[in-house]
Design an enzyme around this catalytic site. Structure first.
Site: not given
Ligand code: APR
Length: 236
Positions: A94, A109, A117
């Protein structure tokens, strides 16, 4: 502790719990509702990319409905007051630490509000939904865009910088993490070996509580501000 010494802080889902963001392994945690192998592994994404996109799209939309809590704000205050080396390592994807004002921050993380991509390696902030039909904004290829988050079995980000900071730390503080996932769960041993004082601030004893020199248990929204004020006042 004098505020010119070196500090590393690790946060987990517990620091965002009082903002209304789900944790993973508490009762009713995310992993009690959905199988992490289906939505948080490369194999799960390969098997059903649209399901994985839907899982992260819903969590990304949820960011608009949550606010940093007193723990996030206290950590930003600590960073501003700290004269020595300071690094905030979060396992969370978040954006509440940034929105609280934290700057010397790494997301080991990855980040929910970002795309990666798999074709050209482009990373960009991304607030909206994404899906298998979303073209990469850089190489325009279709079917290669994914959430810029680290799935189980993938290498966490910024590990060199994190280990360098742990090995130079005078103080290591772990906040709101169960100590269930590596490599974050062994940061406390790394810092302890380097001579840091190690503290766990968590709602309840984590799996790794025995590795810490000190532990203070209670909700982050009240425990963290008190800890930070003591630290800034030189009381620790
Ligand atoms: N205040 C402080 N701690 C809290 C609070 C709170 N209000 N609420 C819950 N906690 C604690 C819980 O006791 C638990 O120890 O936060 C911890 C949350 O643990 P997890 O749900 O396992 O989350 P986390 O440790 O961040 O998980 C690590 O696992 O699934 C992966 O990538 C995911 O980053 C995540 C990683």
């Amino acid at each position: 502790m004098a505020t010119e010494r070196s500090i590393v802080i690790l946060t987990g889902a517990g620091v965002s719990a009082e903002s209304g963001v789900d944790t993973f392994r508490d009762r009713n945690g995310l992993w009690s509702k959905v199988d992490f192998r289906a939505v948080a592994t490369p194999e799960g994404f390969a098997a059903d990319p649209q399901r994985v996109h839907a899982f992260y799209n819903a969590r990304r939309r949820g960011l608009a409905g949550v606010e940093p809590n007193a723990a996030h704000l206290a950590l930003a205050r600590l960073e501003a007051a700290w004269q020595g080396p300071f690094l905030l390592v979060t396992q969370n994807i978040d954006d509440l630490h940034e929105r609280a004002g934290s700057e010397r921050l790494v997301h080991m993380h990855g980040r929910l509000a970002a795309m990666l991509c798999a074709n050209c390696g482009e990373r960009r902030d991304w607030r909206g939904d994404m899906g298998v039909e979303t073209p990469c904004p850089a190489c325009r290829s279709v079917g290669f865009v994914r959430p810029d988050v680290v799935w189980f079995g993938e290498m966490p980000h910024h590990m060199e910088r994190i280990y360098a900071a742990l090995n130079a730390a005078d103080l290591f503080v772990s906040i709101g993490t169960s100590g269930a996932v590596y490599p974050a769960a062994q940061f406390v041993q790394e810092a302890g070996r380097a001579g840091a004082h190690t503290v766990e601030l968590n709602l309840e004893p984590s799996e790794g509580v025995g590795d810490f020199a000190e532990a203070i248990h209670g909700p982050a929204g009240s425990v963290v501000p008190r800890f930070v004020e003591d630290l800034i006042a030189g009381g620790r």
